[in-house]
Design a protein around this motif. Structure first.
Motif, mmCIF file in Angstrom:
data_model
loop_
_atom_site.group_PDB
_atom_site.id
_atom_site.type_symbol
_atom_site.label_atom_id
_atom_site.label_comp_id
_atom_site.label_asym_id
_atom_site.label_seq_id
_atom_site.Cartn_x
_atom_site.Cartn_y
_atom_site.Cartn_z
ATOM 1 N N THR A 18 0.919 -1.091 -0.049
ATOM 2 C CA THR A 18 0.034 -0.110 -0.076
ATOM 3 C C THR A 18 0.808 1.143 -0.028
ATOM 4 O O THR A 18 1.706 1.382 0.659
ATOM 5 N N GLY A 19 0.676 2.072 -0.832
ATOM 6 C CA GLY A 19 1.380 3.294 -1.006
ATOM 7 C C GLY A 19 2.376 3.289 -2.220
ATOM 8 O O GLY A 19 3.152 4.259 -2.423
ATOM 9 N N GLU A 20 2.817 2.096 -2.578
ATOM 10 C CA GLU A 20 3.743 1.900 -3.456
ATOM 11 C C GLU A 20 3.413 2.024 -4.912
ATOM 12 O O GLU A 20 2.364 1.388 -5.210
ATOM 13 N N VAL A 21 4.182 2.612 -5.650
ATOM 14 C CA VAL A 21 3.646 2.538 -7.186
ATOM 15 C C VAL A 21 5.247 2.606 -7.954
ATOM 16 O O VAL A 21 6.081 3.159 -7.595
ATOM 17 N N GLN A 22 4.766 2.102 -9.316
ATOM 18 C CA GLN A 22 6.236 1.952 -10.064
ATOM 19 C C GLN A 22 5.619 3.201 -11.221
ATOM 20 O O GLN A 22 4.584 2.888 -11.835
ATOM 21 N N ARG A 23 6.752 3.998 -11.615
ATOM 22 C CA ARG A 23 6.398 5.280 -12.593
ATOM 23 C C ARG A 23 6.497 4.566 -13.909
ATOM 24 O O ARG A 23 7.186 3.341 -13.844
ATOM 25 N N PRO A 24 6.027 5.110 -15.055
ATOM 26 C CA PRO A 24 6.431 4.741 -16.321
ATOM 27 C C PRO A 24 7.823 4.811 -16.468
ATOM 28 O O PRO A 24 8.249 4.094 -17.452
ATOM 29 N N ASP A 25 8.536 5.618 -15.826
ATOM 30 C CA ASP A 25 9.853 5.708 -16.196
ATOM 31 C C ASP A 25 10.870 4.457 -15.569
ATOM 32 O O ASP A 25 12.104 4.426 -15.655
ATOM 33 N N GLY A 26 10.223 3.642 -14.824
ATOM 34 C CA GLY A 26 10.569 2.598 -14.125
ATOM 35 C C GLY A 26 11.012 2.738 -12.559
ATOM 36 O O GLY A 26 11.489 1.879 -11.729
ATOM 37 N N TYR A 27 11.100 4.148 -12.065
ATOM 38 C CA TYR A 27 11.330 4.482 -10.994
ATOM 39 C C TYR A 27 10.094 4.205 -9.819
ATOM 40 O O TYR A 27 9.016 4.056 -10.222
ATOM 41 N N TYR A 28 10.437 3.963 -8.674
ATOM 42 C CA TYR A 28 9.548 3.493 -7.845
ATOM 43 C C TYR A 28 9.324 4.680 -6.484
ATOM 44 O O TYR A 28 9.968 5.331 -6.316
ATOM 45 N N THR A 29 8.044 4.852 -6.085
ATOM 46 C CA THR A 29 7.527 5.972 -5.285
ATOM 47 C C THR A 29 6.732 5.446 -4.249
ATOM 48 O O THR A 29 5.905 4.478 -4.281
ATOM 49 N N TYR A 30 7.080 5.900 -2.888
ATOM 50 C CA TYR A 30 6.188 5.556 -1.766
ATOM 51 C C TYR A 30 5.463 6.829 -1.336
ATOM 52 O O TYR A 30 6.129 7.826 -0.970
ATOM 53 N N ARG A 31 4.298 6.824 -1.299
ATOM 54 C CA ARG A 31 3.444 7.900 -0.806
ATOM 55 C C ARG A 31 2.437 7.821 0.688
ATOM 56 O O ARG A 31 2.095 6.504 0.558
ATOM 57 N N TRP A 32 2.635 8.582 1.273
ATOM 58 C CA TRP A 32 2.090 8.574 2.562
ATOM 59 C C TRP A 32 1.421 9.961 3.391
ATOM 60 O O TRP A 32 1.923 10.956 2.786
ATOM 61 N N THR A 33 0.472 9.952 4.341
ATOM 62 C CA THR A 33 -0.058 11.055 4.656
ATOM 63 C C THR A 33 0.278 11.136 6.303
ATOM 64 O O THR A 33 0.139 9.998 6.835
ATOM 65 N N THR A 34 0.736 12.286 6.846
ATOM 66 C CA THR A 34 0.960 12.460 8.335
ATOM 67 C C THR A 34 -0.244 12.864 8.890
ATOM 68 O O THR A 34 -1.199 13.373 8.270
ATOM 69 N N ARG A 35 -0.250 12.817 10.036
ATOM 70 C CA ARG A 35 -1.474 13.296 10.904
ATOM 71 C C ARG A 35 -1.847 14.628 10.656
ATOM 72 O O ARG A 35 -3.247 15.033 10.862
ATOM 73 N N ASP A 36 -1.177 15.465 10.173
ATOM 74 C CA ASP A 36 -1.405 16.825 9.929
ATOM 75 C C ASP A 36 -2.328 16.990 8.543
ATOM 76 O O ASP A 36 -2.693 18.173 7.985
ATOM 77 N N GLY A 37 -2.478 15.859 7.868
ATOM 78 C CA GLY A 37 -2.954 15.878 6.573
ATOM 79 C C GLY A 37 -2.313 16.235 5.337
ATOM 80 O O GLY A 37 -2.636 16.124 4.358
ATOM 81 N N LYS A 38 -0.919 16.313 5.575
ATOM 82 C CA LYS A 38 0.121 16.395 4.409
ATOM 83 C C LYS A 38 0.499 15.231 3.963
ATOM 84 O O LYS A 38 0.832 14.181 4.630
ATOM 85 N N ARG A 39 0.671 15.519 2.555
ATOM 86 C CA ARG A 39 0.949 14.096 1.893
ATOM 87 C C ARG A 39 2.552 14.373 1.394
ATOM 88 O O ARG A 39 3.067 15.501 1.437
#
Length: 414
Positions: A18-39
């Motif tokens: 959950t939160g992991e994606v692979q971009r079209p250029d092959g790189y990987y990204t992990y996204r998450w949200t902190t308690r203050d609502g910021k991504r």
């Protein structure tokens, strides 16, 4: 990136969390949200590298470490500490700021908090002693500031642990030094010192009163130099300690004096006046009358100071300590010139050593520890007990040496 139902896979058909994606250029990204609502997000070239970063982020979240800590430097934390710190006397705070700006800001102050390691602190302290030649007492003052700043960093979630914990202790051990131990004069050394200054024909005779008062009261230098004639009662033989004289020497503000209340309420006290202390005050008064010297300064509304220089201005610690070095040099020369086989010689010591000397004499006489605490103005009896323990250890050693000598003499007679 392939997707099957709610599950996501990368191009190698590996299941993504959950939160992991692979971009079209092959790189990987992990996204998450902190308690203050910021991504937030982090990126990596491989899934393995991303998950190392991800595990670190999860660990930070569990430990309450702030996401915005990654760009915060030690200098930033010092500024935060400066704005929230309360309970310090102004002169203490200004000295801390001076030490930080002089020795820390352009060195480890630039390091980001999250990357600061215990080894960085050890390297830094060793550099201050070995390369910059600072006294351990100065490093100890710098450590006091840094430890408080890093404690704020831990409490506010910028780092897990205070990386300065016990580093100063290790520094003292590796350099075989103890900055807390202040050498007191022995009884023969104390007698030599005072008897050297006492004769009127001695070039240092004018220093006798102030040093006799320090040895006979254990007062701090600022309290001694700030004493006024109205603070002593020569009829009831009482000294009223109710303020202290502080000397500032900063690059921006220049040199000046201020009057402050004692550092703690315990610092406000009344000290009984020993006979030779009273004699010293009377001697100072006679010397000033003879030389036509009198106080010519008013500091924060205070005037009529007892110990003044030939210009009528107050004394300060630097002048007194420089005088002690000259007195020690000439006194020892005088002793050596007498041709005595094993002469008593004065060690290198400071005004604070004389305060410690007074404490030592009290302990040697078995004075109650609470009385010692009250006379010295210690807020915490633990401070007094530390000195008491040091002195009794030395006293025990000297007494056993006397016993050993006595037993030797008895064996020789048999």
């Amino acid at each position: 990136m392939a997707k099957q139902g709610n599950k996501r896979f990368d191009k190698k058909h590996r299941l993504l969390r959950t939160g992991e994606v692979q971009r079209p250029d092959g790189y990987y990204t992990y996204r998450w949200t902190t308690r203050d609502g910021k991504r937030h997000s982090v990126t990596a070239s491989t899934l393995e590298e991303l998950r190392e970063k991800e595990d670190e982020i999860i660990r930070d979240k569990c430990d309450g470490i702030r996401v915005d800590a990654k760009n915060v430097t030690l200098n930033d934390m010092f500024e935060l500490w400066s704005t929230i710190k309360r309970g310090l006397k102004d002169n203490t705070f200004q000295n801390y700021r001076y030490l930080y700006n002089m020795f820390v800001r352009l060195d480890i102050g630039r390091i980001r908090i999250q990357t600061l390691k215990r080894s960085d602190m050890k390297r830094y302290y060793n550099m201050l002693v070995e390369e910059r030649g600072l006294r351990v007492s100065t490093v100890e003052s710098i450590h006091t500031v840094l430890h408080q700043v890093l404690t704020v960093a831990v409490e506010d979630g910028y780092m897990r642990t205070n990386v300065s914990d016990n580093v100063l202790k290790e520094l003292k051990q590796t350099h075989n030094i103890d900055a807390n131990h202040r050498r007191a004069l022995t009884v023969p050394e104390q007698d030599l010192f005072l008897n050297y200054l006492r004769p009127e024909n001695n070039r240092y005779h004018h220093w006798y009163p102030v040093f006799a008062v320090i040895i006979g009261t254990g007062m701090r230098v600022g309290a001694i130099t700030g004493l006024r004639w109205c603070d002593i009662d020569l009829e009831k033989d009482i000294i009223d300690v109710n303020h202290t004289l502080v000397y500032y020497d900063h690059a921006q503000e220049g040199c000046y004096f201020n009057i402050h209340a004692p550092k703690t309420e315990a610092g406000k006290r009344k000290i009984p006046m020993l006979d030779y202390v009273k004699e010293a005050f009377l001697m100072e008064k006679q010397l000033q009358e003879y030389r036509g010297t009198h106080c010519k300064v008013t500091i924060d509304g205070y005037t009529d100071f007892i110990f003044v220089n030939r210009f009528g201005s107050v004394q300060h610690q630097g002048t007194l300590n420089r005088a002690l070095r000259r007195i020690t040099r000439d006194c020892n020369d005088d002793q050596l010139n007498k041709g005595i086989a094993d002469p008593v010689l004065l060690p290198r010591f400071s005004c604070h050593s004389l305060r410690h000397t007074f404490t030592t004499r009290l302990v040697e006489q078995g004075i109650n520890i609470k009385v010692v605490q009250d006379v010295l103005g210690h807020k915490d009896v633990g401070t007094t007990l530390n000195i008491y323990t040091d002195v009794t250890k030395e006293l025990k050693q000297s007494e056993f040496e006397k016993l050993q000598d006595l037993m030797k003499k008895n064996d020789d007679k048999k």
